[in-house]
Design a protein around this motif. Sequence first.
Motif, PDB file in Angstrom:
ATOM      1  N   MET A 239       0.848  -1.187   0.000  1.00 44.58           N
ATOM      2  CA  MET A 239       0.000   0.000   0.000  1.00 44.58           C
ATOM      3  C   MET A 239       0.893   1.249   0.000  1.00 44.58           C
ATOM      4  N   SER A 240       0.725   2.105  -0.989  1.00 41.36           N
ATOM      5  CA  SER A 240       1.546   3.305  -1.036  1.00 41.36           C
ATOM      6  C   SER A 240       1.019   4.348  -0.064  1.00 41.36           C
ATOM      7  N   ASP A 241       1.864   5.294   0.273  1.00 42.96           N
ATOM      8  CA  ASP A 241       1.456   6.329   1.235  1.00 42.96           C
ATOM      9  C   ASP A 241       0.390   7.246   0.664  1.00 42.96           C
ATOM     10  N   GLU A 242       0.332   7.381  -0.677  1.00 44.24           N
ATOM     11  CA  GLU A 242      -0.643   8.281  -1.284  1.00 44.24           C
ATOM     12  C   GLU A 242      -2.005   7.613  -1.476  1.00 44.24           C
ATOM     13  N   GLU A 243      -2.072   6.302  -1.309  1.00 47.95           N
ATOM     14  CA  GLU A 243      -3.326   5.591  -1.504  1.00 47.95           C
ATOM     15  C   GLU A 243      -4.360   6.036  -0.475  1.00 47.95           C
ATOM     16  N   LYS A 244      -5.572   6.301  -0.984  1.00 44.98           N
ATOM     17  CA  LYS A 244      -6.641   6.760  -0.097  1.00 44.98           C
ATOM     18  C   LYS A 244      -7.120   5.602   0.762  1.00 44.98           C
ATOM     19  N   ARG A 245      -7.292   5.879   2.047  1.00 45.32           N
ATOM     20  CA  ARG A 245      -7.764   4.849   2.963  1.00 45.32           C
ATOM     21  C   ARG A 245      -9.261   5.016   3.167  1.00 45.32           C
ATOM     22  N   ASP A 246      -9.964   3.907   3.247  1.00 49.14           N
ATOM     23  CA  ASP A 246     -11.419   3.908   3.391  1.00 49.14           C
ATOM     24  C   ASP A 246     -11.796   4.157   4.856  1.00 49.14           C
ATOM     25  N   ALA A 247     -12.287   5.368   5.136  1.00 47.34           N
ATOM     26  CA  ALA A 247     -12.621   5.742   6.512  1.00 47.34           C
ATOM     27  C   ALA A 247     -13.785   4.924   7.058  1.00 47.34           C
ATOM     28  N   LYS A 248     -14.782   4.663   6.211  1.00 48.97           N
ATOM     29  CA  LYS A 248     -15.953   3.893   6.677  1.00 48.97           C
ATOM     30  C   LYS A 248     -15.536   2.479   7.068  1.00 48.97           C
TER      31      LYS A 248
ATOM     32  N   SER B 147      -6.326  -1.517   9.258  1.00 46.59           N
ATOM     33  CA  SER B 147      -5.656  -1.824   7.996  1.00 46.59           C
ATOM     34  C   SER B 147      -6.027  -3.208   7.473  1.00 46.59           C
ATOM     35  N   CYS B 148      -5.817  -4.239   8.269  1.00 44.52           N
ATOM     36  CA  CYS B 148      -6.056  -5.604   7.781  1.00 44.52           C
ATOM     37  C   CYS B 148      -7.422  -6.154   8.200  1.00 44.52           C
ATOM     38  N   GLY B 149      -7.992  -5.643   9.273  1.00 43.05           N
ATOM     39  CA  GLY B 149      -9.297  -6.118   9.731  1.00 43.05           C
ATOM     40  C   GLY B 149      -9.242  -7.460  10.426  1.00 43.05           C
ATOM     41  N   ILE B 150      -8.052  -7.940  10.716  1.00 41.86           N
ATOM     42  CA  ILE B 150      -7.914  -9.261  11.349  1.00 41.86           C
ATOM     43  C   ILE B 150      -7.307  -9.135  12.749  1.00 41.86           C
TER      44      ILE B 150
ATOM     45  N   GLY C 157      -9.519   3.954  14.159  1.00 44.51           N
ATOM     46  CA  GLY C 157      -9.660   3.659  12.731  1.00 44.51           C
ATOM     47  C   GLY C 157      -9.758   4.927  11.897  1.00 44.51           C
ATOM     48  N   LEU C 158     -10.512   5.905  12.388  1.00 45.37           N
ATOM     49  CA  LEU C 158     -10.651   7.164  11.644  1.00 45.37           C
ATOM     50  C   LEU C 158      -9.332   7.929  11.617  1.00 45.37           C
ATOM     51  N   GLN C 159      -8.579   7.896  12.711  1.00 53.06           N
ATOM     52  CA  GLN C 159      -7.257   8.532  12.716  1.00 53.06           C
ATOM     53  C   GLN C 159      -6.340   7.855  11.707  1.00 53.06           C
ATOM     54  N   TRP C 160      -6.391   6.530  11.687  1.00 53.78           N
ATOM     55  CA  TRP C 160      -5.557   5.792  10.735  1.00 53.78           C
ATOM     56  C   TRP C 160      -5.949   6.138   9.298  1.00 53.78           C
ATOM     57  N   ALA C 161      -7.266   6.201   9.029  1.00 54.33           N
ATOM     58  CA  ALA C 161      -7.726   6.485   7.674  1.00 54.33           C
ATOM     59  C   ALA C 161      -7.356   7.900   7.239  1.00 54.33           C
ATOM     60  N   ALA C 162      -7.353   8.840   8.171  1.00 52.21           N
ATOM     61  CA  ALA C 162      -7.026  10.232   7.842  1.00 52.21           C
ATOM     62  C   ALA C 162      -5.530  10.507   7.954  1.00 52.21           C
ATOM     63  N   ARG C 163      -4.761   9.467   8.310  1.00 51.90           N
ATOM     64  CA  ARG C 163      -3.301   9.586   8.460  1.00 51.90           C
ATOM     65  C   ARG C 163      -2.911  10.643   9.483  1.00 51.90           C
ATOM     66  N   LEU C 164      -3.642  10.677  10.570  1.00 50.63           N
ATOM     67  CA  LEU C 164      -3.340  11.629  11.635  1.00 50.63           C
ATOM     68  C   LEU C 164      -2.315  11.024  12.595  1.00 50.63           C
ATOM     69  N   HIS C 165      -1.630  11.840  13.285  1.00 52.31           N
ATOM     70  CA  HIS C 165      -0.695  11.444  14.348  1.00 52.31           C
ATOM     71  C   HIS C 165       0.335  10.430  13.883  1.00 52.31           C
ATOM     72  N   GLY C 166       0.817  10.566  12.669  1.00 49.04           N
ATOM     73  CA  GLY C 166       1.907   9.717  12.197  1.00 49.04           C
ATOM     74  C   GLY C 166       1.476   8.400  11.565  1.00 49.04           C
ATOM     75  N   PHE C 167       0.182   8.165  11.436  1.00 53.27           N
ATOM     76  CA  PHE C 167      -0.260   6.926  10.771  1.00 53.27           C
ATOM     77  C   PHE C 167       0.068   6.966   9.305  1.00 53.27           C
TER      78      PHE C 167
ATOM     79  N   LEU D 152       0.609   1.034  15.709  1.00 49.05           N
ATOM     80  CA  LEU D 152      -0.609   1.651  16.233  1.00 49.05           C
ATOM     81  C   LEU D 152      -0.319   2.610  17.382  1.00 49.05           C
ATOM     82  N   HIS D 153       0.938   2.659  17.814  1.00 47.80           N
ATOM     83  CA  HIS D 153       1.252   3.487  18.976  1.00 47.80           C
ATOM     84  C   HIS D 153       1.091   4.979  18.697  1.00 47.80           C
ATOM     85  N   HIS D 154       0.877   5.338  17.417  1.00 48.91           N
ATOM     86  CA  HIS D 154       0.660   6.752  17.089  1.00 48.91           C
ATOM     87  C   HIS D 154      -0.689   7.252  17.582  1.00 48.91           C
ATOM     88  N   ALA D 155      -1.604   6.341  17.832  1.00 47.32           N
ATOM     89  CA  ALA D 155      -2.980   6.723  18.175  1.00 47.32           C
ATOM     90  C   ALA D 155      -3.004   7.650  19.387  1.00 47.32           C
TER      91      ALA D 155
END
Length: 121
Positions: A1-10, A23-26, A111-121, A47-50
């Motif tokens: 997954m590239s850094d520019e790839e859009k992440r699905d927030a939903k 990311s993986c859902g598992i 999950g929303l922070q990860w999808a929006a690439r906040l806090h270093g995600f 995940l420690h960026h959360a």
Amino acid sequence: MSDEEKRDAKQAAIRGFMLKCPSCGIGKTLHKYLKVRDKCSHCGIELHHASVDDGPAYFTLMVVVAVIFPLFAILYTQFDPNPFLVALSLMGVATGLALWLLPRVKGVFLGLQWAARLHGF
Ligand SMILES: [Zn+2]
């Protein structure tokens, strides 16, 4: 997954609600009830960026109040219950709902922070 790839927030929010890695859902994201794992147990994303702070607690409180207050109204308009029993039972419901909901809301925030690439995600 590239850094520019859009992440699905939903999808990330749904996975977070299920207490799964956004990311993986598992893999699992939380341990010891509310502690965020350093890494996903399956895919290894960090995940420690959360940094969700008090957001999940406030949101959980709003939901619990929105559920409990109408129950008061329904109980007292439809029935004539003993106030002590109502207070006791609804405290139990509110506590149980809050304890069940809080880690799931934290997972959604994460999950929303990860999808929006906040806090270093
Ligand atoms: Zn993962």
